[in-house]
Enzyme design. Structure first.
Site, PDB file in Angstrom:
ATOM      1  N   HIS A 458       0.818  -1.208   0.000  1.00 26.36           N
ATOM      2  CA  HIS A 458       0.000   0.000   0.000  1.00 26.36           C
ATOM      3  C   HIS A 458       0.852   1.258   0.000  1.00 26.36           C
ATOM      4  CE1 HIS A 458      -3.776  -2.237   1.637  1.00 26.36           C
ATOM      5  NE2 HIS A 458      -3.638  -2.339   0.338  1.00 26.36           N
ATOM      6  N   ARG A 565     -14.865  21.523  -3.512  1.00 24.62           N
ATOM      7  CA  ARG A 565     -15.683  20.676  -2.645  1.00 24.62           C
ATOM      8  C   ARG A 565     -15.703  21.307  -1.256  1.00 24.62           C
ATOM      9  NH1 ARG A 565     -12.089  17.323  -5.406  1.00 24.62           N
ATOM     10  NH2 ARG A 565     -13.050  15.932  -6.935  1.00 24.62           N
ATOM     11  N   ARG A 601     -19.137  24.347  -5.023  1.00 23.83           N
ATOM     12  CA  ARG A 601     -20.304  23.472  -4.886  1.00 23.83           C
ATOM     13  C   ARG A 601     -20.841  23.531  -3.460  1.00 23.83           C
ATOM     14  NH1 ARG A 601     -19.232  17.221  -5.731  1.00 23.83           N
ATOM     15  NH2 ARG A 601     -18.417  17.449  -3.604  1.00 23.83           N
ATOM     16  N   GLU A 695     -25.847  15.104 -12.612  1.00 25.34           N
ATOM     17  CA  GLU A 695     -25.417  13.868 -11.956  1.00 25.34           C
ATOM     18  C   GLU A 695     -26.448  12.747 -12.062  1.00 25.34           C
ATOM     19  OE1 GLU A 695     -23.094  14.830  -8.064  1.00 25.34           O
ATOM     20  OE2 GLU A 695     -24.700  16.314  -8.247  1.00 25.34           O
ATOM     21  N   ASN A 718     -19.058  10.735 -11.998  1.00 25.51           N
ATOM     22  CA  ASN A 718     -19.046   9.633 -11.035  1.00 25.51           C
ATOM     23  C   ASN A 718     -20.475   9.195 -10.703  1.00 25.51           C
ATOM     24  OD1 ASN A 718     -16.409  10.370 -11.125  1.00 25.51           O
ATOM     25  ND2 ASN A 718     -16.207  10.892  -8.968  1.00 25.51           N
ATOM     26  N   ASP A 719     -21.296  10.153 -10.291  1.00 21.89           N
ATOM     27  CA  ASP A 719     -22.673   9.808  -9.938  1.00 21.89           C
ATOM     28  C   ASP A 719     -23.524   9.542 -11.172  1.00 21.89           C
ATOM     29  OD1 ASP A 719     -23.152   9.611  -7.140  1.00 21.89           O
ATOM     30  OD2 ASP A 719     -22.680  11.730  -6.953  1.00 21.89           O
ATOM     31  N   ARG A 729     -21.699   2.963  -7.180  1.00 24.53           N
ATOM     32  CA  ARG A 729     -20.264   3.169  -7.356  1.00 24.53           C
ATOM     33  C   ARG A 729     -19.477   2.789  -6.114  1.00 24.53           C
ATOM     34  NH1 ARG A 729     -18.461   8.700  -5.869  1.00 24.53           N
ATOM     35  NH2 ARG A 729     -20.202   9.897  -5.034  1.00 24.53           N
ATOM     36  N   CYS A 766     -16.590  17.855 -14.344  1.00 26.40           N
ATOM     37  CA  CYS A 766     -15.747  17.920 -13.152  1.00 26.40           C
ATOM     38  C   CYS A 766     -15.566  16.554 -12.511  1.00 26.40           C
ATOM     39  CB  CYS A 766     -16.327  18.895 -12.133  1.00 26.40           C
ATOM     40  SG  CYS A 766     -17.989  18.471 -11.565  1.00 26.40           S
TER      41      CYS A 766
END
Length: 836
Positions: A458, A565, A601, A695, A718-719, A729, A766
């Site tokens: 890792h 964010r 956002r 989204e 992503n969403d 996801r 984004c």
């Protein structure tokens, strides 16, 4: 199940000795359970309590007695006595027979057994230690069937296990392990996560061993490799769903598994003079001062303060470390550092492993101090992993040791001393843990070398992500090097030169100078517009999550901030930030952008993102519940405070507000009305631009309607991907199938761009797809005007745009809308725009 302690009588006459003195590592290490051993004085075994014989060895040397309370007591006469094939043993009971306390179970010829076995020591173990804890153990002579040997108390988990085990039929399925290296830490954590939501008892079996899906270490201990077939069973109300989820998690490789592979270098096996050979874990060249990073542990009290006090200390330390790791997970996810978040999540799963906790708690119940108990529990698991014939699983030892270090530090009530770093430090350690690397200032770490470790560890993954040259598995000899000397690390070549000659130093410095020049040219060009070969400009902005990120975005040449964010303001605190606190943070970020615009956002919590001080009602399906702007509507005081802070930023023209999880025009109009209301209260006449995140599919379909009331649209791939493909996801078993280049997603992007164009609005991306080189020409071809990526990627993405012909991108992207799968899209992209 009764909550009262169960009293066990001594099953033999003889002398009680600690389990650790038994000449068998499986018993002595507590792998089978906690308990004691007895040196027998005669050849008779008695029932320690009333119960049922649930298992009896055919050779008569061992049995398991299940008490009425649910505790399973294993009595195993002698060591390696199974090899006697029953010679000298006579069983006086049968499986399924009910017995009373003190009843004779087994008789054996002590002399005959002693001659043929390694030892006569007889172990008495509680083998379902996840549900029962043995305590009040005594040493000395005991009388079989008369003397109280120990008490056994339930620890709260047996009830659920018993309920699930008695609920419905057992379902079975086979699964093929698809994870490279088998079920090591992260895949095991994914399996654990897959099973966790369901009311079912799930077990995985391989090679004669079995493990609960809830136990990460148990799964790793199975010793599987890629391509092995395992059997999965599930029982309980959710058995079918749990079985399917676990099979999918075992058979589907996660996104984290697609990390760039390290470069293994064929090397000599040992030191060559002052040069040490190892394995390249992260390529790169570094010249710096050697700094020893020794794993010092604080002094811990070995004398327990009493079982209750030690239980409290252990629980408190585990809770503190859990909170710290959880914050690291949230912080990494807030910055879109997916690999780091996955690694920290795996550490969290290891910390929550029920076997680890049960082993430590049993030792505390047996009279051990909390620190010693946890250290021993980790040692048992690391010894088992080291013994496996699987290098990848052996590399997980460092993760367990990292967790132990953090827990023991908490138990000591302090922090380990910080190492004194040079301006350019090359760290030297036996092994290095992710938490040790990430807590150090990046600008002072030029590279690191470890004696142990591997290219798939890792910390190696994190080193590659951070761009830190790393050499691992250099051998114990490297630890003899003194700190303070100047060395040359050529990780790509797999070498550490511990005594570089002047010419070697000069050459390395020249190479570094050339790399710095190339980097400087790239960064200098990054401040220029990203113009395609046919003169079309594409904005390349940065996704950020802090003031430091904003400063880095400016340094890397970002055209602005495409996504701030705001969750960073709400994390790692115990109360909501007020409007003034938020205003100050937003203002500092806008000021740091030197005239560039920030798209900010509003708070996006709910679903898989939560804040402890902002409770939302429990939901059966959080991904489809109070997420994004919906949570703002549910808690209007939170949304209003944030909008007040945003409307106080000056100049407002540099601040754009982005609304997450909008599904229709009514929501957008409602927020715009709220903005007008708060602005009027503040006496603000100017209005910031307001954009909508695309989204959910409904937003893409209604893009033309949304664009009529929004100033811009920004696609969160992503969403949008998870909702369009109906794949969570966060689901460990589906990660590899959730691909943003799926033709359905590309059609939604095109629908969004076309809808926005009807009202002269621009569209940005984004989400993570904007940062993927393979997706850049496709998105540009679909008409996306802005790509917002991680700050460090800005120079690369800008350089890529400059090599594109937008006209060609449009033609190819249009054709890709008709392809049948994401794989087909990727194959076409690779053919038209091959990546170096």
């Amino acid at each position: 199940m009764s909550t009262d302690a169960l009293t066990l009588l001594a099953p033999l006459t003889g002398w009680v000795v600690p389990l650790s003195e038994v000449p068998d590592p499986v018993f002595a290490g507590g792998m089978m359970g906690e308990g004691v051993a007895i040196e027998p004085a005669d050849g008779r075994v008695y029932a320690p309590c009333a119960g049922t014989i649930s298992q009896l060895a055919k050779t008569g040397h061992a049995l398991t007695l299940s008490s009425d309370a649910g505790a399973d007591i294993l009595i195993h006469v002698g060591i390696d006595t199974v090899l006697l094939n029953g010679a000298g043993f006579t069983a006086r009971v049968r499986e399924g027979q009910r017995v009373a306390a003190g009843e004779t179970l087994i008789e054996f010829d002590a002399d005959r057994v002693a001659q043929g076995a390694k030892s006569l020591q007889t172990v008495v173990l509680v083998v379902n230690g996840d549900a029962f804890v043995p305590a009040s153990l005594g040493l000395g002579r005991v009388e079989g069937g008369e003397t109280v040997l120990m008490s056994v108390s339930p620890c709260g988990q047996a009830s659920d296990e018993a309920t699930l085990s008695a609920s419905g039929e057992v379902l079975f399925a086979q699964a093929t392990v698809r994870h490279g290296g088998g079920l090591h830490a992260r895949p095991s954590a994914l399996v654990q996560a897959a099973a966790k939501p369901f009311a079912a008892r799930v077990e995985v079996r391989f090679g004669g061993r079995s493990a609960k899906a809830a136990s990460v270490v148990g799964l790793m201990r199975l010793g599987t490799d890629e391509g092995d077939t395992v059997e999965v069973s599930a029982q309980g109300p959710d058995a079918a769903a749990a079985l399917a989820a676990v099979v999918a998690a075992i058979e589907t490789v996660s996104e984290a598994a697609h990390a760039p592979a390290a470069v293994p270098v064929p090397l000599p096996s040992a030191q060559q003079g002052p040069r040490f050979a190892g394995v390249c874990a992260a390529p790169g060249l570094a010249v710096g001062t050697l700094v020893r990073l020794d794993h010092g542990l604080p002094e811990l009290a070995e004398t327990p303060a009493g079982a209750d006090a030690e239980f409290t200390r252990l629980a408190s330390a585990l809770a503190s470390v859990r909170e710290q790791i959880d914050a690291m997970v949230h912080g990494a996810r807030a910055k879109a550092l997916t690999q780091q978040a996955d690694i920290y999540s795996a550490h969290l799963a290891l910390l929550d492993d029920p076997e680890l906790a049960a082993t430590a708690e049993n030792s505390v119940a047996n009279g051990m101090a909390a620190g010693a108990a946890f250290r021993q529990a980790v040692q048992v698991q690391t010894d088992e992993l080291r013994a496996l014939d699987n290098p990848l699983l052996r590399e997980r030892v460092s993760d367990l040791n990292d967790i132990a270090r953090q827990v023991l530090t908490q138990l000591a009530g302090g922090k380990l001393p910080e190492p004194e770093l040079d301006e350019q430090s090359i760290l030297l350690a036996d092994d290095l843990a992710p938490s040790e690397l990430t807590r150090l200032p990046r600008e002072r770490v030029a590279g690191f070398v470890t004696a142990q470790g591997g290219a798939t560890s890792h910390v190696a993954i994190i080193a590659r992500a951070m761009g830190i040259p790393a050499l691992v598995a250099a051998g114990d000899g490297v630890l003899s090097l003194p700190a303070g000397r100047e060395v040359v690390l050529d990780a790509a070549a797999g070498l550490l030169d511990a005594e570089p000659e002047a010419a070697t130093l000069s050459e390395a410095r020249q190479r570094l100078a050339l790399l710095r020049e190339q980097s400087a040219r790239r960064f200098a060009a990054a401040h220029d517009p990203a113009l395609s070969r046919d003169g079309v400009r594409v904005e390349v902005a940065a996704n950020i999550g802090s003031l430091a990120d904003a400063e880095e975005a400016v340094r890397c040449g970002a055209d602005g901030v495409g996504l701030l964010r705001t969750e960073f303001l709400f994390l790692e605190r115990d109360s909501l930030p007020n409007a003034a606190e938020q205003r100050d943070s937003y203002q500092a970020i806008v000021d740091a952008l030197a005239g560039k615009t920030a798209i900010i956002r509003t708070l996006d919590v709910g679903g898989d993102k939560s804040l402890p001080y902002l409770p939302l009602p429990p939901e059966p399906n959080p991904a489809l519940g109070l997420r994004g702007i919906r949570s703002g509507f549910a808690r209007p005081e939170v949304l209003e405070a944030q909008l007040e802070g945003l409307l106080s930023v000056k100049p407002l023209a540099r601040c754009r507000i982005l609304l997450p999880m909008i599904t229709d025009v009514a929501e957008l109009i409602a927020v715009r009305a709220l903005i007008d209301q708060i602005a009027a209260q503040l006496g603000v006449t100017e209005r910031p631009e307001v954009g909508v995140m695309i989204e959910v599919p409904s937003a893409a379909v209604l893009a033309d309607q949304l664009a009529e009331h929004a100033d811009f649209l920004s696609i969160g791939t992503n969403d949008l991907t998870q909702y369009a493909l109906a794949m969570d996801r966060c689901h460990p078993g589906l990660a590899a199938q959730i691909d943003g280049l799926h033709p359905a997603l590309l059609r939604l992007v095109k629908l969004t761009v076309d809808g926005a164009a009807k009202h002269g609005r621009w569209v940005g991306v984004c989400g993570a797809l904007a940062s993927e080189p393979a997706a850049v020409p496709v998105l540009v071809g679909l008409g996306v005007a802005e790509l917002s990526v991680g700050a460090a990627l800005v120079p690369q993405i800008k350089a890529q745009v400059r090599e594109l012909s937008v006209d060609q991108c449009r033609q190819e992207a249009r054709a890709m809308l008709g392809l049948p799968s994401a794989q087909a899209v990727r194959e076409r992209v690779a053919a038209v725009w091959p990546q170096p």
